[in-house]
Write an enzyme that holds these catalytic residues in place. Structure first.
Site, PDB file in Angstrom:
ATOM      1  N   HIS A 118      -5.292   4.378 -31.314  1.00  0.00           N
ATOM      2  CA  HIS A 118      -5.388   3.052 -31.938  1.00  0.00           C
ATOM      3  C   HIS A 118      -6.839   2.589 -31.775  1.00  0.00           C
ATOM      4  O   HIS A 118      -7.505   2.963 -30.809  1.00  0.00           O
ATOM      5  CB  HIS A 118      -4.435   2.125 -31.176  1.00  0.00           C
ATOM      6  CG  HIS A 118      -4.273   0.766 -31.764  1.00  0.00           C
ATOM      7  ND1 HIS A 118      -5.187  -0.241 -31.586  1.00  0.00           N
ATOM      8  CD2 HIS A 118      -3.275   0.224 -32.507  1.00  0.00           C
ATOM      9  CE1 HIS A 118      -4.768  -1.330 -32.193  1.00  0.00           C
ATOM     10  NE2 HIS A 118      -3.610  -1.076 -32.765  1.00  0.00           N
ATOM     11  N   ASP A 197      -3.247   4.576 -22.679  1.00  0.00           N
ATOM     12  CA  ASP A 197      -2.813   3.431 -23.465  1.00  0.00           C
ATOM     13  C   ASP A 197      -1.290   3.526 -23.591  1.00  0.00           C
ATOM     14  O   ASP A 197      -0.772   4.396 -24.300  1.00  0.00           O
ATOM     15  CB  ASP A 197      -3.499   3.500 -24.836  1.00  0.00           C
ATOM     16  CG  ASP A 197      -2.986   2.454 -25.809  1.00  0.00           C
ATOM     17  OD1 ASP A 197      -1.996   1.769 -25.486  1.00  0.00           O
ATOM     18  OD2 ASP A 197      -3.573   2.330 -26.904  1.00  0.00           O
ATOM     19  N   GLN A 200       2.691   1.627 -26.680  1.00  0.00           N
ATOM     20  CA  GLN A 200       3.903   2.024 -27.407  1.00  0.00           C
ATOM     21  C   GLN A 200       4.901   2.744 -26.510  1.00  0.00           C
ATOM     22  O   GLN A 200       5.913   3.245 -26.990  1.00  0.00           O
ATOM     23  CB  GLN A 200       3.537   2.920 -28.600  1.00  0.00           C
ATOM     24  CG  GLN A 200       2.705   2.244 -29.659  1.00  0.00           C
ATOM     25  CD  GLN A 200       3.433   1.107 -30.373  1.00  0.00           C
ATOM     26  OE1 GLN A 200       4.648   0.943 -30.250  1.00  0.00           O
ATOM     27  NE2 GLN A 200       2.690   0.300 -31.099  1.00  0.00           N
ATOM     28  N   LYS A 223       4.946  -6.119 -26.810  1.00  0.00           N
ATOM     29  CA  LYS A 223       5.641  -4.948 -27.355  1.00  0.00           C
ATOM     30  C   LYS A 223       6.841  -4.580 -26.474  1.00  0.00           C
ATOM     31  O   LYS A 223       7.554  -3.625 -26.735  1.00  0.00           O
ATOM     32  CB  LYS A 223       4.675  -3.769 -27.471  1.00  0.00           C
ATOM     33  CG  LYS A 223       3.518  -4.082 -28.412  1.00  0.00           C
ATOM     34  CD  LYS A 223       2.906  -2.863 -28.975  1.00  0.00           C
ATOM     35  CE  LYS A 223       1.510  -3.140 -29.500  1.00  0.00           C
ATOM     36  NZ  LYS A 223       1.477  -3.438 -30.926  1.00  0.00           N
ATOM     37  N   CYS A 365      -4.376   0.385 -37.752  1.00  0.00           N
ATOM     38  CA  CYS A 365      -5.502   0.409 -36.793  1.00  0.00           C
ATOM     39  C   CYS A 365      -5.776   1.829 -36.283  1.00  0.00           C
ATOM     40  O   CYS A 365      -6.106   2.010 -35.102  1.00  0.00           O
ATOM     41  CB  CYS A 365      -5.264  -0.526 -35.614  1.00  0.00           C
ATOM     42  SG  CYS A 365      -4.949  -2.213 -36.087  1.00  0.00           S
TER      43      CYS A 365
HETATM   44  N1  PMP Z   1      -2.666   0.639 -28.550  1.00  0.00           N
HETATM   45  C1  PMP Z   1      -1.595   0.960 -29.287  1.00  0.00           C
HETATM   46  C2  PMP Z   1      -1.074   2.376 -29.256  1.00  0.00           C
HETATM   47  C3  PMP Z   1      -0.978  -0.014 -30.069  1.00  0.00           C
HETATM   48  O1  PMP Z   1       0.083   0.304 -30.816  1.00  0.00           O
HETATM   49  C4  PMP Z   1      -1.487  -1.333 -30.057  1.00  0.00           C
HETATM   50  C5  PMP Z   1      -0.848  -2.428 -30.885  1.00  0.00           C
HETATM   51  N2  PMP Z   1      -0.580  -2.076 -32.199  1.00  0.00           N
HETATM   52  C6  PMP Z   1      -2.593  -1.617 -29.259  1.00  0.00           C
HETATM   53  C7  PMP Z   1      -3.157  -0.603 -28.515  1.00  0.00           C
HETATM   54  C8  PMP Z   1      -3.182  -2.984 -29.186  1.00  0.00           C
HETATM   55  O2  PMP Z   1      -2.308  -3.880 -28.605  1.00  0.00           O
HETATM   56  P1  PMP Z   1      -2.638  -5.449 -28.552  1.00  0.00           P
HETATM   57  O3  PMP Z   1      -2.957  -5.829 -29.970  1.00  0.00           O
HETATM   58  O4  PMP Z   1      -1.382  -6.064 -28.054  1.00  0.00           O
HETATM   59  O5  PMP Z   1      -3.807  -5.627 -27.661  1.00  0.00           O
END
Ligand code: PMP
Length: 407
Positions: A118, A197, A200, A223, A365
């Site tokens: 991401h 990270d 998910q 999440k 993203c």
């Molecule tokens: N890493 C991953 C794998 C994600 O799916 C996301 C959210 N889509 C993020 C980071 C970023 O999370 P946040 O917007 O809550 O900071």
């Protein structure tokens, strides 16, 4: 007994919108009543700041806040609550680590990430590498859209300072073998720091940071059925203790007048200013909710939905659908991204939205991943505990109509 129809009753949004088919939990999960109550209770009945107040009400708030820290530590198998730093989300947690480590990075070192990251776990490292004028290395994905472990191993060398990768891809759904990757990195370079990270992963697969052996782990409350604006950075205690704060202000200092300022112990040292108190307390409630529901059952439920959905989508749309991610269902979490019959994902998401079916469309993203896949956009569905096979049936029925309309 795990029953999504019963669990659905825990989520008041379905009372307000009985027709809702929510297939976008990878963007953010819906909130159960228990979490809403926890935040409301703080706002209505406590509403005070933490750590600073000496009166009972403020002490109670501090206690609830620190209890949430203990809950987080227990949930991910941390050795101590001191290893839990509260932030505003995964993005903030990863950026914080990049800032914390910046000072110690030396010329000639390198940073390794993967192609499936991401942007939140890609750009902070790309920018850090640019600031320090060091190499930024990207491990590719293999033909089955998993991290290419052999290629990753080749990129890690004695000069590698940081390796950052996701536990679960937010597009491919791939569950990465975190423990194996960490061990592989540490074997090649015991000094390299590993950040995972877990955005998910947190609400979908059991996490044991001690088993994973990663140095840092980042995730967001929202999440995992918690509120937005709260996140967690886990860091190994011995490592956090070596790091100096990068954000300065109230709450994190012991002696501001000393010639060399003295800071609080970890984790408070990294939490300058008033945090999202109600949000943190609600995160504690969210993790309690997951524990009470059982992550093992959640995983089984999502596996069965993925299996059902992949089969039904493939049977219905045959060679006009391309489902990306690993073929093996066992290697997937509850995420399916796909392209369908040359129809733009934005059109699919828009038309589904008109029928109260929420899916995500675009690059999610992950521009480097989409570039590697040769795609400009995909449609993504993602499952959680409140989804049912009927949701998949409704999705497929509407997709059939969209194909007839637009193909
Ligand atoms: N890493 C991953 C794998 C994600 O799916 C996301 C959210 N889509 C993020 C980071 C970023 O999370 P946040 O917007 O809550 O900071």
């Amino acid at each position: 007994m795990f029953n999504p129809q019963t669990l659905k009753k825990d989520f008041p949004i379905f009372t307000h919108r009985p027709d809702l088919v929510y297939l976008d939990s990878a963007a953010t999960a819906l909130k159960p009543q228990m979490v809403i109550d926890a935040e409301q209770e703080y706002l209505e009945q406590h509403s005070t700041n933490i750590a600073r107040g000496l009166y009972p009400l403020a002490e109670q708030t501090t206690e609830k806040f620190e209890k949430a820290r203990e809950t987080v530590a227990r949930f991910i198998g941390a050795q101590s609550p001191q290893e839990i730093v509260f932030t505003s989300g995964t993005t903030a947690s990863i950026n914080l680590v990049a800032q914390l480590l910046e000072h110690g990075i030396l010329p000639g070192q390198n940073i390794v990430v993967t192609e499936m990251e991401h942007h939140s776990n890609f750009l902070p490292w790309k920018e850090l590498a640019a600031r320090k004028n060091i190499e930024f290395r990207i491990a590719p994905i293999d033909a089955d859209e998993r991290i290419d472990l052999a290629a990753l191993a080749k990129l890690v060398d004695r000069e590698t300072a940081i390796v950052a990768f996701s536990a679960v891809s937010n597009v491919l759904g791939t569950i990465n073998p975190v423990q194996e990757i960490t061990a592989q990195v540490k074997q090649k370079n015991s000094q390299a720091l590993v950040l995972v990270d877990a955005a998910q992963a947190i609400a979908h697969i059991p996490i044991d940071v001690t088993e994973w052996d990663a140095d840092f782990i980042a995730f967001s409350a929202h999440k995992a059925f918690g509120p937005t604006g709260v996140g967690v950075l886990y860091g190994k205690q011995a490592l956090l203790e070596t790091l100096s704060p990068v954000t300065f202000g109230g709450g994190m200092v012991l002696d501001a007048c000393a010639p060399t300022t003295l800071y609080q112990a970890i984790p408070t040292r990294f939490e300058a200013g008033t945090p999202n108190i109600g949000g943190v307390i609600a995160l504690g409630a969210a993790l309690d909710y997951i524990s009470a529901t059982s992550l093992a059952d959640i995983r089984l439920h999502e596996l069965s939905l993925i299996e059902y959905a992949v089969q039904k989508l493939q049977e219905t749309f045959r060679d006009t659908i391309r489902i990306i991610g690993p073929q093996s269902i066992q290697e997937r979490s509850g995420i399916i991204a796909f392209t369908l019959a040359n129809i733009h994902p934005h059109d699919i998401a828009h038309l589904l939205g008109e029928q109260n079916i929420c899916v995500r469309a675009g690059e999610h993203c992950t521009a480097p991943l989409h570039r590697a896949l040769g795609l400009s956009a995909t449609t993504r569905i993602s499952f959680s505990i409140y989804n049912t096979e009927q949701d998949v049936d409704r999705l497929v029925d509407e997709l059939k109509k969209i194909v007839l309309l637009l193909k």
